[in-house]
Enzyme design. Structure first.
Site, PDB file in Angstrom:
ATOM      1  N   HIS A 188      34.188  29.929  52.472  1.00 32.14           N
ATOM      2  CA  HIS A 188      35.154  29.033  52.159  1.00 32.14           C
ATOM      3  C   HIS A 188      36.598  29.641  51.975  1.00 32.14           C
ATOM      4  O   HIS A 188      37.548  29.464  52.854  1.00 32.14           O
ATOM      5  CB  HIS A 188      34.947  28.309  50.783  1.00 32.14           C
ATOM      6  CG  HIS A 188      36.167  27.580  50.479  1.00 32.14           C
ATOM      7  ND1 HIS A 188      36.698  26.406  50.884  1.00 32.14           N
ATOM      8  CD2 HIS A 188      36.958  27.712  49.100  1.00 32.14           C
ATOM      9  CE1 HIS A 188      37.692  26.013  50.044  1.00 32.14           C
ATOM     10  NE2 HIS A 188      37.758  26.920  49.169  1.00 32.14           N
TER      11      HIS A 188
ATOM     12  N   ASP B  15      60.950  30.802  75.601  1.00 35.87           N
ATOM     13  CA  ASP B  15      59.535  31.019  75.019  1.00 35.87           C
ATOM     14  C   ASP B  15      59.536  32.201  73.917  1.00 35.87           C
ATOM     15  O   ASP B  15      60.747  32.554  73.797  1.00 35.87           O
ATOM     16  CB  ASP B  15      58.518  31.591  76.344  1.00 35.87           C
ATOM     17  CG  ASP B  15      57.121  30.874  76.134  1.00 35.87           C
ATOM     18  OD1 ASP B  15      56.648  31.519  74.906  1.00 35.87           O
ATOM     19  OD2 ASP B  15      56.643  30.543  76.984  1.00 35.87           O
TER      20      ASP B  15
ATOM     21  N   TRP C 255      35.940  36.562  48.293  1.00 38.51           N
ATOM     22  CA  TRP C 255      36.948  36.673  49.671  1.00 38.51           C
ATOM     23  C   TRP C 255      37.473  38.118  49.385  1.00 38.51           C
ATOM     24  O   TRP C 255      38.021  38.440  50.135  1.00 38.51           O
ATOM     25  CB  TRP C 255      37.872  35.441  49.788  1.00 38.51           C
ATOM     26  CG  TRP C 255      39.090  35.516  48.891  1.00 38.51           C
ATOM     27  CD1 TRP C 255      39.119  35.241  47.571  1.00 38.51           C
ATOM     28  CD2 TRP C 255      40.122  36.083  49.370  1.00 38.51           C
ATOM     29  NE1 TRP C 255      40.435  35.417  47.217  1.00 38.51           N
ATOM     30  CE2 TRP C 255      41.112  35.790  47.961  1.00 38.51           C
ATOM     31  CE3 TRP C 255      40.958  36.678  50.574  1.00 38.51           C
ATOM     32  CZ2 TRP C 255      42.378  36.328  48.352  1.00 38.51           C
ATOM     33  CZ3 TRP C 255      42.186  36.992  50.508  1.00 38.51           C
ATOM     34  CH2 TRP C 255      42.830  36.769  49.400  1.00 38.51           C
TER      35      TRP C 255
ATOM     36  N   SER D 143      44.991  40.152  65.880  1.00 40.86           N
ATOM     37  CA  SER D 143      45.586  38.891  66.239  1.00 40.86           C
ATOM     38  C   SER D 143      46.802  38.727  65.339  1.00 40.86           C
ATOM     39  O   SER D 143      47.827  38.296  65.769  1.00 40.86           O
ATOM     40  CB  SER D 143      44.561  37.796  65.923  1.00 40.86           C
ATOM     41  OG  SER D 143      45.422  36.277  65.771  1.00 40.86           O
ATOM     42  N   SER D 144      46.791  38.849  64.135  1.00 42.53           N
ATOM     43  CA  SER D 144      47.823  38.636  62.998  1.00 42.53           C
ATOM     44  C   SER D 144      48.904  39.547  63.403  1.00 42.53           C
ATOM     45  O   SER D 144      50.262  39.466  63.379  1.00 42.53           O
ATOM     46  CB  SER D 144      47.700  38.640  61.627  1.00 42.53           C
ATOM     47  OG  SER D 144      46.601  37.682  61.304  1.00 42.53           O
TER      48      SER D 144
ATOM     49  N   HIS E 249      48.417  40.763  47.646  1.00 41.46           N
ATOM     50  CA  HIS E 249      49.381  40.127  47.081  1.00 41.46           C
ATOM     51  C   HIS E 249      50.423  39.713  48.067  1.00 41.46           C
ATOM     52  O   HIS E 249      50.950  38.549  48.071  1.00 41.46           O
ATOM     53  CB  HIS E 249      49.989  40.681  45.915  1.00 41.46           C
ATOM     54  CG  HIS E 249      50.884  39.812  44.986  1.00 41.46           C
ATOM     55  ND1 HIS E 249      50.568  38.854  44.291  1.00 41.46           N
ATOM     56  CD2 HIS E 249      52.094  39.745  45.273  1.00 41.46           C
ATOM     57  CE1 HIS E 249      51.438  38.097  43.962  1.00 41.46           C
ATOM     58  NE2 HIS E 249      52.430  38.504  44.743  1.00 41.46           N
TER      59      HIS E 249
ATOM     60  N   GLU F 127      49.807  39.244  50.751  1.00 36.54           N
ATOM     61  CA  GLU F 127      49.132  38.133  51.835  1.00 36.54           C
ATOM     62  C   GLU F 127      49.471  36.820  51.159  1.00 36.54           C
ATOM     63  O   GLU F 127      49.641  35.888  51.748  1.00 36.54           O
ATOM     64  CB  GLU F 127      47.658  38.500  51.641  1.00 36.54           C
ATOM     65  CG  GLU F 127      46.740  37.129  52.375  1.00 36.54           C
ATOM     66  CD  GLU F 127      46.936  36.898  53.641  1.00 36.54           C
ATOM     67  OE1 GLU F 127      47.690  37.671  54.427  1.00 36.54           O
ATOM     68  OE2 GLU F 127      46.440  35.764  54.064  1.00 36.54           O
TER      69      GLU F 127
ATOM     70  N   TYR G 285      52.144  35.692  49.619  1.00 35.33           N
ATOM     71  CA  TYR G 285      53.149  35.420  50.222  1.00 35.33           C
ATOM     72  C   TYR G 285      53.498  34.901  51.581  1.00 35.33           C
ATOM     73  O   TYR G 285      54.202  34.470  51.993  1.00 35.33           O
ATOM     74  CB  TYR G 285      54.376  36.178  49.927  1.00 35.33           C
ATOM     75  CG  TYR G 285      54.511  36.397  48.279  1.00 35.33           C
ATOM     76  CD1 TYR G 285      55.442  35.148  47.660  1.00 35.33           C
ATOM     77  CD2 TYR G 285      53.861  37.222  47.251  1.00 35.33           C
ATOM     78  CE1 TYR G 285      55.628  35.182  46.540  1.00 35.33           C
ATOM     79  CE2 TYR G 285      54.053  36.900  46.198  1.00 35.33           C
ATOM     80  CZ  TYR G 285      54.830  36.003  45.579  1.00 35.33           C
ATOM     81  OH  TYR G 285      54.876  35.673  44.156  1.00 35.33           O
TER      82      TYR G 285
ATOM     83  N   SER H  81      62.839  23.659  53.320  1.00 37.40           N
ATOM     84  CA  SER H  81      64.480  24.123  53.582  1.00 37.40           C
ATOM     85  C   SER H  81      64.862  23.273  54.743  1.00 37.40           C
ATOM     86  O   SER H  81      66.066  23.205  54.768  1.00 37.40           O
ATOM     87  CB  SER H  81      64.701  25.450  53.725  1.00 37.40           C
ATOM     88  OG  SER H  81      64.060  26.257  52.393  1.00 37.40           O
TER      89      SER H  81
ATOM     90  N   HIS I  36      48.673  43.221  39.179  1.00 35.63           N
ATOM     91  CA  HIS I  36      48.423  42.206  37.990  1.00 35.63           C
ATOM     92  C   HIS I  36      47.046  41.619  38.396  1.00 35.63           C
ATOM     93  O   HIS I  36      46.656  40.752  37.562  1.00 35.63           O
ATOM     94  CB  HIS I  36      49.625  41.063  38.377  1.00 35.63           C
ATOM     95  CG  HIS I  36      49.764  40.574  39.450  1.00 35.63           C
ATOM     96  ND1 HIS I  36      50.939  40.013  40.005  1.00 35.63           N
ATOM     97  CD2 HIS I  36      48.931  40.249  40.688  1.00 35.63           C
ATOM     98  CE1 HIS I  36      50.912  39.519  41.038  1.00 35.63           C
ATOM     99  NE2 HIS I  36      49.503  39.645  41.544  1.00 35.63           N
ATOM    100  N   HIS I  37      46.228  41.883  39.460  1.00 32.67           N
ATOM    101  CA  HIS I  37      44.933  41.387  39.823  1.00 32.67           C
ATOM    102  C   HIS I  37      44.100  42.283  39.029  1.00 32.67           C
ATOM    103  O   HIS I  37      42.887  41.970  39.102  1.00 32.67           O
ATOM    104  CB  HIS I  37      44.605  41.432  41.297  1.00 32.67           C
ATOM    105  CG  HIS I  37      45.639  40.250  41.810  1.00 32.67           C
ATOM    106  ND1 HIS I  37      45.134  39.039  41.920  1.00 32.67           N
ATOM    107  CD2 HIS I  37      46.739  40.577  42.554  1.00 32.67           C
ATOM    108  CE1 HIS I  37      46.339  38.264  42.679  1.00 32.67           C
ATOM    109  NE2 HIS I  37      47.232  39.171  43.076  1.00 32.67           N
TER     110      HIS I  37
ATOM    111  N   THR J 174      62.388  32.920  42.878  1.00 33.15           N
ATOM    112  CA  THR J 174      61.634  31.780  43.327  1.00 33.15           C
ATOM    113  C   THR J 174      62.181  30.808  42.642  1.00 33.15           C
ATOM    114  O   THR J 174      62.375  29.585  42.941  1.00 33.15           O
ATOM    115  CB  THR J 174      60.013  31.955  42.602  1.00 33.15           C
ATOM    116  OG1 THR J 174      59.394  33.069  43.157  1.00 33.15           O
ATOM    117  CG2 THR J 174      59.209  30.678  43.190  1.00 33.15           C
TER     118      THR J 174
ATOM    119  N   LYS K 174      65.216  29.393  44.356  1.00 34.00           N
ATOM    120  CA  LYS K 174      64.807  28.609  45.436  1.00 34.00           C
ATOM    121  C   LYS K 174      64.480  27.252  45.111  1.00 34.00           C
ATOM    122  O   LYS K 174      65.167  26.154  45.531  1.00 34.00           O
ATOM    123  CB  LYS K 174      63.755  29.180  46.266  1.00 34.00           C
ATOM    124  CG  LYS K 174      63.716  30.352  46.819  1.00 34.00           C
ATOM    125  CD  LYS K 174      62.530  30.739  47.887  1.00 34.00           C
ATOM    126  CE  LYS K 174      62.772  31.434  48.982  1.00 34.00           C
ATOM    127  NZ  LYS K 174      63.505  30.537  49.745  1.00 34.00           N
TER     128      LYS K 174
ATOM    129  N   ARG L 130      34.494  31.814  36.843  1.00 32.94           N
ATOM    130  CA  ARG L 130      34.744  31.610  38.388  1.00 32.94           C
ATOM    131  C   ARG L 130      33.375  32.066  39.082  1.00 32.94           C
ATOM    132  O   ARG L 130      32.670  32.946  38.324  1.00 32.94           O
ATOM    133  CB  ARG L 130      36.076  31.888  39.093  1.00 32.94           C
ATOM    134  CG  ARG L 130      36.062  33.373  39.349  1.00 32.94           C
ATOM    135  CD  ARG L 130      37.558  33.829  39.664  1.00 32.94           C
ATOM    136  NE  ARG L 130      37.669  33.473  41.190  1.00 32.94           N
ATOM    137  CZ  ARG L 130      38.269  34.225  41.887  1.00 32.94           C
ATOM    138  NH1 ARG L 130      39.191  35.195  41.389  1.00 32.94           N
ATOM    139  NH2 ARG L 130      38.627  33.720  43.019  1.00 32.94           N
TER     140      ARG L 130
END
Ligand code: HEM
Ligand SMILES: [Cu+2]
Length: 534
Positions: free
Chosen positions: A79, A108, A144, A172-173, A256, A258, A260, A271, A305-306, A331, A334, A453
């Site tokens: 998932h 293009d 994950w 791909s990315s 991390h 990722e 963002y 925006s 922080h993880h 943040t 924004k 979890r």
């Protein structure tokens, strides 16, 4: 740029499209590729959503009802992987493909053949990943985040297919990101200076830099896993002189930034939409650009922080705690700017605006729980509980997913030439809004009360909150089928959309007809201060 325009000119008069399946297989057209990315992402969203519902069915009550714990673990893992790499990232890439050329006045993407390739390897990667669920020993079951040694010493045999599919997604990315960067740097129409670019283009440009910096790190992590599994290395194996905590450092150095990658394009979408429906220019354009860049920069120095509970030195705990809290500053800038844009605006609340406002409000809730988690001493209590699950779903569902839904409603008239049904879209919004909170808000409480979890069974004291979450989840999942219905209905027909269906909208995409012709801006437009976006 000029040569390109001259070359494409003959296509301008008649709007030929190739037909049949080869149109899609061989296409180099940014709009076709954008549509394929969006449909692929939607298919993955429904697949990952189905798995989420299996998880929530099992968690509806305490005790084991439906699945073996090992299957439950595969569901949480796949998932997460499918949502992150299959739904959110391809949806954003689809929006980038469709909109960046239209927004900067380019005919293009800069590298159209690579664009075709970067899309078509994705279904291969995900077929392989999902097929691993049917292999002997089962699919990936390590979360994950695939921490070693769960994914090395103890990983099922199918882990090698998982590794290969992550490599393919990464390629791909990276190709997609290179394409965005080269397009933005080389294909802007005359007068489209960097500081005149729509914020969606800015946020995607910065996202693309994050991608080319961290996807190779992810590839490195899975490659080290592969060699630990098969070629006698001990990167993550303490018995051979390695260190499993090293895995977490490498993973989160990717992971991390990722997160963002999964939110910055939504910032760009908000925006675009909020000024359009508040009928005011975006407040603080330049500060939005600088805030996005600051967030991207800071995202590289907060990864541990993880890992507060892994026993890193006190100085490290403090550094990563303060660095993380610092992210709240740009943040906040924004959020302030979006609110200030709405302030005293003549607001109307069509579906894109509703989703954009919900994005601002609910993302802020996710941001607050993030600041709570950033406090090292209290994270010892929150870590690996449902509080974390509540946090990241508040940033991902109302953030990445609502952002994408807002974008789809906003640009659907441009893509299809038809207006969607506003009544059904409002229903879609309100149901999503109610169910997203019903699903994820109670998880804060079960988490604070100590529910871990990634478990298929739990103490009866958590039963009520879990029942609420499960009811919400089924409602939320079913509501997204309504979204699918609305989109199909809009593609098939509906009131004709004007070139600019939103009276407050700005930007080059609204200067071409709806639906956007197969080829646009073969002759580049000229951008002046008057018609610039900001
Ligand atoms: C109907 C919508 C959704 C529901 C009901 C749902 C539910 C869940 C549940 C129950 C878990 C397992 C938590 C645990 O035991 O650790 C989970 C994990 C996760 N979800 Fe979702 N989710 C939904 C949508 C999403 C979306 C849209 C994303 C991404 C944008 C996402 C990303 C993740 C991630 C990254 C994990 C962690 C997986 C792991 O622990 O390895 N989810 N979700
Ligand atoms: Cu983080």
């Amino acid at each position: 740029m000029g040569a390109h325009a001259a070359h494409d000119h003959h296509d301008d008069h008649h709007d030929h499209k190739p037909t049949g399946i080869t149109r899609w297989l061989y296409t180099t057209n940014h709009k076709d590729i954008g549509s394929m990315y969006l449909w692929f992402a939607f298919a993955m969203f429904l697949t990952g959503g189905f798995m989420a519902l299996l998880i929530r069915a099992e968690l509806f009550q305490p005790g084991l009802q439906f699945f073996e714990p090992s299957f439950f673990n595969q569901m949480t893992t796949v998932h997460g992987l499918v949502m992150v790499f299959g739904a959110v990232m391809p949806a954003f890439t689809g929006l980038a493909n469709w909109m960046i050329p239209l927004m900067i006045g380019a005919p293009d993407m800069a590298l159209p053949r690579m664009n075709n390739w970067s899309f078509w390897i994705l279904p291969v990667a995900f077929l392989m990943l999902i097929s691993s669920l049917f292999m002997s020993g089962g699919g990936p079951n390590f979360g994950w985040t695939f921490y070693a040694p769960l994914s090395t010493t103890y990983g099922p045999p199918s882990t090698d297919f998982f590794i290969f599919s992550v490599h393919i997604m990464g390629i791909s990315s990276i190709m997609g990101a290179i394409n965005v960067i080269v397009t933005v740097f080389n294909m802007r129409a005359p007068g489209m200076t960097l500081m005149r670019m729509p914020l969606f283009v800015w946020t995607w440009l910065i996202t693309a830099f994050l991608l080319i910096m961290v996807m190779p790190v992810l590839a490195g992590a899975v490659t080290m896993m592969l060699t630990d599994r098969h070629f006698g290395t001990d990167f993550f194996n303490a018995a051979g002189g390695g260190d499993p905590v090293l895995f977490q450092h490498v993973f989160w150095f990717f992971g991390h930034p990722e997160v963002y990658i999964m939110i910055l394009p939504s910032f760009g979408i908000a925006s675009a939409i909020i000024p359009a429906f508040a009928r005011k220019p975006l407040f603080g354009y330049a500060s939005m650009v600088y805030a996005t860049a600051s967030i991207a920069f800071l995202s590289f120095v907060v990864w541990a922080h993880h890992m507060f509970t892994t026993g890193i030195p006190l100085g490290g705990e403090l550094f990563f705690m303060y660095a993380t809290m610092l992210i709240a500053v740009p943040t906040g800038v924004k959020i302030f700017n979006w609110v200030a844009t709405m302030w005293k605006g003549s607001m109307t609340f069509e579906a894109p605006m509703l989703f954009a406002i919900a994005f601002v409000v609910l993302f802020t809730i996710g941001g607050f729980s993030g600041v709570m988690l950033a406090m090292a001493p209290v994270d010892f209590q929150y870590h690996d509980t449902y509080f974390v699950v509540a946090h990241f779903h508040y940033v991902l569902f109302p953030g990445a997913i609502f952002g994408t839904i807002a974008a789809v409603y906003y640009w659907l008239p441009k893509w299809t030439g038809h207006m969607y049904s506003e009544g059904l879209a409002k229903l879609h919004f309100w149901l999503s809004m109610i169910f997203v909170n019903l699903t994820f808000f109670p998880m804060h409480f079960s988490g604070l009360a100590g529910m871990p979890r990634r478990i298929p069974d739990y103490n009866v004291m958590f039963a009520d909150f879990n029942m609420l979450s499960s009811i919400g989840a089924f409602g939320l999942g079913l509501t997204q089928l309504l979204f699918l219905w609305i989109i199909i209905k809009t593609i098939k027909g509906g009131p004709k959309a004007a070139a600019k269906p939103w009276d407050g909208a700005h930007g080059l995409e609204w200067t071409v007809p709806s639906p956007a012709p197969y080829h646009t801006f073969s002759t580049p437009p000229v951008i002046t201060d008057e018609n610039a976006h900001s």
